[in-house]
Design a protein around this motif. Sequence first.
Motif, mmCIF file in Angstrom:
data_model
loop_
_atom_site.group_PDB
_atom_site.id
_atom_site.type_symbol
_atom_site.label_atom_id
_atom_site.label_comp_id
_atom_site.label_asym_id
_atom_site.label_seq_id
_atom_site.Cartn_x
_atom_site.Cartn_y
_atom_site.Cartn_z
ATOM 1 N N ILE A 150 41.200 24.961 -39.578
ATOM 2 C CA ILE A 150 40.418 23.749 -39.842
ATOM 3 C C ILE A 150 41.328 22.531 -39.691
ATOM 4 C CG2 ILE A 150 39.097 22.473 -41.588
ATOM 5 C CD1 ILE A 150 38.346 25.230 -42.774
ATOM 6 N N PHE A 151 42.548 22.641 -40.232
ATOM 7 C CA PHE A 151 43.501 21.537 -40.122
ATOM 8 C C PHE A 151 43.930 21.331 -38.673
ATOM 9 C CE2 PHE A 151 43.885 20.930 -44.599
ATOM 10 C CZ PHE A 151 43.755 22.185 -45.162
ATOM 11 N N ALA A 152 44.137 22.426 -37.962
ATOM 12 C CA ALA A 152 44.533 22.344 -36.548
ATOM 13 C C ALA A 152 43.430 21.695 -35.716
ATOM 14 C CB ALA A 152 44.846 23.731 -36.006
ATOM 15 N N THR A 153 42.186 22.101 -35.958
ATOM 16 C CA THR A 153 41.048 21.563 -35.196
ATOM 17 C C THR A 153 40.901 20.061 -35.446
ATOM 18 O OG1 THR A 153 39.895 23.682 -35.345
ATOM 19 C CG2 THR A 153 38.558 21.766 -34.797
ATOM 20 N N CYS A 154 41.003 19.666 -36.710
ATOM 21 C CA CYS A 154 40.905 18.223 -37.033
ATOM 22 C C CYS A 154 42.048 17.472 -36.358
ATOM 23 C CB CYS A 154 40.958 18.003 -38.555
ATOM 24 S SG CYS A 154 39.517 18.662 -39.411
ATOM 25 N N GLY A 155 43.234 18.059 -36.402
ATOM 26 C CA GLY A 155 44.400 17.431 -35.758
ATOM 27 C C GLY A 155 44.198 17.270 -34.263
ATOM 28 N N ILE A 156 43.686 18.317 -33.613
ATOM 29 C CA ILE A 156 43.447 18.260 -32.161
ATOM 30 C C ILE A 156 42.447 17.158 -31.829
ATOM 31 C CG2 ILE A 156 42.428 19.517 -30.212
ATOM 32 C CD1 ILE A 156 43.694 22.079 -31.412
ATOM 33 N N ALA A 157 41.379 17.040 -32.639
ATOM 34 C CA ALA A 157 40.377 15.997 -32.398
ATOM 35 C C ALA A 157 40.988 14.604 -32.553
ATOM 36 C CB ALA A 157 39.199 16.171 -33.351
ATOM 37 N N VAL A 158 41.798 14.426 -33.607
ATOM 38 C CA VAL A 158 42.461 13.133 -33.831
ATOM 39 C C VAL A 158 43.435 12.836 -32.684
ATOM 40 C CG1 VAL A 158 44.113 11.902 -35.311
ATOM 41 C CG2 VAL A 158 42.219 13.167 -36.343
ATOM 42 N N GLY A 159 44.229 13.835 -32.310
ATOM 43 C CA GLY A 159 45.178 13.665 -31.210
ATOM 44 C C GLY A 159 44.479 13.357 -29.901
ATOM 45 N N ALA A 160 43.347 14.001 -29.667
ATOM 46 C CA ALA A 160 42.575 13.739 -28.447
ATOM 47 C C ALA A 160 42.070 12.302 -28.438
ATOM 48 C CB ALA A 160 41.404 14.709 -28.347
ATOM 49 N N TYR A 161 41.606 11.818 -29.588
ATOM 50 C CA TYR A 161 41.128 10.441 -29.685
ATOM 51 C C TYR A 161 42.264 9.461 -29.382
ATOM 52 C CZ TYR A 161 39.140 6.125 -31.466
ATOM 53 O OH TYR A 161 38.696 4.831 -31.571
ATOM 54 N N ILE A 162 43.446 9.715 -29.986
ATOM 55 C CA ILE A 162 44.611 8.858 -29.726
ATOM 56 C C ILE A 162 44.966 8.927 -28.242
ATOM 57 C CG2 ILE A 162 47.071 8.486 -30.228
ATOM 58 C CD1 ILE A 162 46.517 9.708 -33.019
ATOM 59 N N GLY A 163 44.869 10.114 -27.664
ATOM 60 C CA GLY A 163 45.156 10.291 -26.240
ATOM 61 C C GLY A 163 44.206 9.501 -25.359
ATOM 62 N N VAL A 164 42.930 9.501 -25.703
ATOM 63 C CA VAL A 164 41.933 8.751 -24.935
ATOM 64 C C VAL A 164 42.245 7.256 -24.988
ATOM 65 C CG1 VAL A 164 39.514 7.986 -24.974
ATOM 66 C CG2 VAL A 164 40.047 10.413 -25.092
ATOM 67 N N ARG A 165 42.550 6.759 -26.202
ATOM 68 C CA ARG A 165 42.881 5.333 -26.358
ATOM 69 C C ARG A 165 44.137 4.986 -25.550
ATOM 70 N NH1 ARG A 165 38.587 2.913 -27.844
ATOM 71 N NH2 ARG A 165 39.865 1.095 -28.260
ATOM 72 N N PHE A 166 45.112 5.897 -25.586
ATOM 73 C CA PHE A 166 46.355 5.655 -24.855
ATOM 74 C C PHE A 166 46.100 5.600 -23.349
ATOM 75 C CE2 PHE A 166 50.793 5.568 -24.061
ATOM 76 C CZ PHE A 166 51.048 6.417 -23.000
ATOM 77 N N MET A 167 45.292 6.524 -22.836
ATOM 78 C CA MET A 167 44.989 6.561 -21.404
ATOM 79 C C MET A 167 44.226 5.301 -20.978
ATOM 80 S SD MET A 167 46.421 9.267 -20.265
ATOM 81 C CE MET A 167 45.707 9.502 -18.663
ATOM 82 N N LEU A 168 43.339 4.834 -21.854
ATOM 83 C CA LEU A 168 42.593 3.599 -21.546
ATOM 84 C C LEU A 168 43.544 2.409 -21.481
ATOM 85 C CD1 LEU A 168 39.316 3.914 -23.688
ATOM 86 C CD2 LEU A 168 39.459 3.683 -21.215
ATOM 87 N N TRP A 169 44.477 2.349 -22.428
ATOM 88 C CA TRP A 169 45.460 1.272 -22.472
ATOM 89 C C TRP A 169 46.330 1.309 -21.222
ATOM 90 C CZ3 TRP A 169 50.872 1.851 -22.719
ATOM 91 C CH2 TRP A 169 51.592 0.674 -22.910
ATOM 92 N N LEU A 170 46.709 2.532 -20.822
ATOM 93 C CA LEU A 170 47.538 2.727 -19.628
ATOM 94 C C LEU A 170 46.824 2.235 -18.363
ATOM 95 C CD1 LEU A 170 50.328 4.097 -19.776
ATOM 96 C CD2 LEU A 170 49.317 6.134 -18.841
ATOM 97 N N SER A 171 45.551 2.555 -18.252
ATOM 98 C CA SER A 171 44.806 2.166 -17.044
ATOM 99 C C SER A 171 44.563 0.653 -17.028
ATOM 100 C CB SER A 171 43.494 2.936 -16.919
ATOM 101 O OG SER A 171 42.669 2.689 -18.017
ATOM 102 N N ARG A 172 44.391 0.044 -18.229
ATOM 103 C CA ARG A 172 44.200 -1.419 -18.289
ATOM 104 C C ARG A 172 45.484 -2.111 -17.869
ATOM 105 N NH1 ARG A 172 41.871 -1.200 -23.741
ATOM 106 N NH2 ARG A 172 39.773 -0.482 -23.340
ATOM 107 N N ARG A 173 46.610 -1.566 -18.305
ATOM 108 C CA ARG A 173 47.927 -2.131 -17.955
ATOM 109 C C ARG A 173 48.141 -2.074 -16.456
ATOM 110 N NH1 ARG A 173 53.884 -1.463 -20.088
ATOM 111 N NH2 ARG A 173 54.064 -0.024 -18.356
ATOM 112 N N ARG A 174 47.702 -0.972 -15.842
ATOM 113 C CA ARG A 174 47.862 -0.789 -14.401
ATOM 114 C C ARG A 174 47.008 -1.792 -13.644
ATOM 115 N NH1 ARG A 174 46.395 4.627 -13.859
ATOM 116 N NH2 ARG A 174 48.143 5.332 -15.082
ATOM 117 N N VAL A 175 45.800 -2.035 -14.121
ATOM 118 C CA VAL A 175 44.882 -2.976 -13.476
ATOM 119 C C VAL A 175 45.425 -4.392 -13.573
ATOM 120 C CG1 VAL A 175 42.617 -4.091 -13.802
ATOM 121 C CG2 VAL A 175 42.780 -1.606 -13.716
ATOM 122 N N MET A 176 46.028 -4.737 -14.756
ATOM 123 C CA MET A 176 46.520 -6.104 -14.963
ATOM 124 C C MET A 176 47.702 -6.400 -14.082
ATOM 125 S SD MET A 176 45.735 -7.036 -18.966
ATOM 126 C CE MET A 176 47.228 -6.452 -19.578
#
Lengths: 158, 193
Positions: free
Chosen positions: A131-157
Amino acid sequence: MAGILIGVVNTVSLTIVKPYSLSSTVVCFFLLILFLVYPGSIETYPLLYSMTHGTSFTILLIAAIMGVGTIIGSFIAAKTTGNFVMRRPVRDQAIRSFVGGMLMSLGLFLAEACNIGNILTKLPLLVPFSIFATCGIAVGAYIGVRFMLWLSRRRVMR
Amino acid sequence: MVILTISIIALVTGIIFGVIFQRSQLDMSLAFNEAFTFKSPKRLMGIIVAVLTATILFSFVIYAGAVRNLNLLIGIGIDPIMVYTAHAPSLTPVIIFVGGIIFGFGMLLAGGGLAGTLFRIGEGYLASILTFLGIGAGVGLMLLLAAIQGAPMERLPGETIPEMLAIDPILIVLVFSALYLALIFLIKKFGTR
């Protein structure tokens, strides 16, 4: 539909052999390379010796065979539907893939299983730690999505 | 002979999963990405359905005695369930949670979880081979460090939630099933465009 199918096949696998898990595919791959490069290491280190003998090795081997089967099954499915194409990554994607893989290995070590092992196997088995691992994976995935979005915005700018 | 039979069954199981994953493109990294970025949770709901199905069926085959009577590993003295409940002595919920975060982040960075990596290798994605090598390098490094430090492969036996709480497993399965169904309902109601 695919979700139900995965649940059913995993149950049949648990009943006859063991539930589906993949982390050991990587471990076996590493042990094979180590054995080829430095055969003496298996006898030298008790940890590696215990992983390559007895019950531990049987479990590792079965999971590794499941991993190899996954690649074969995917290849067959892709080839028969015309979806098999060799896709070469660009430099950025190649670096992200390797670094992402290394981070996954650290997470795998700490969480004691990958996403499949924790979410599709341990969670249905009602293992508390999953249960802790699953919650962690979901949180990490969310952080990963935000990071990838930030990365792509930086590339566009640029 | 038994090991050969087990190996063949494992290979066939892997092949079936490979076909299912490739045809459905049910990869957790993609599922989370679509759900969080595009508010398209179809794949994520597929994963929750897989967990819900397995939760109900796993408990059924375990407590009906099918695993005890039919499992080939039990026949050679290996309990396939204890393999998953056992854990390292130093493991705590915090370590596991942090490990999950790191894994989830790495999964998004790499563009696929472990199953996603393997089935994409089968599709011809060379980037997934790099992901696999990255996982292998990391695992190898940590195993070597642990081996050199003389870490033993000690595993403590663990318990499932019904065993821990000393509650009828059917009750726990019902609670979890209700939670998963509620999650699916909430995602459908609030998680879509």
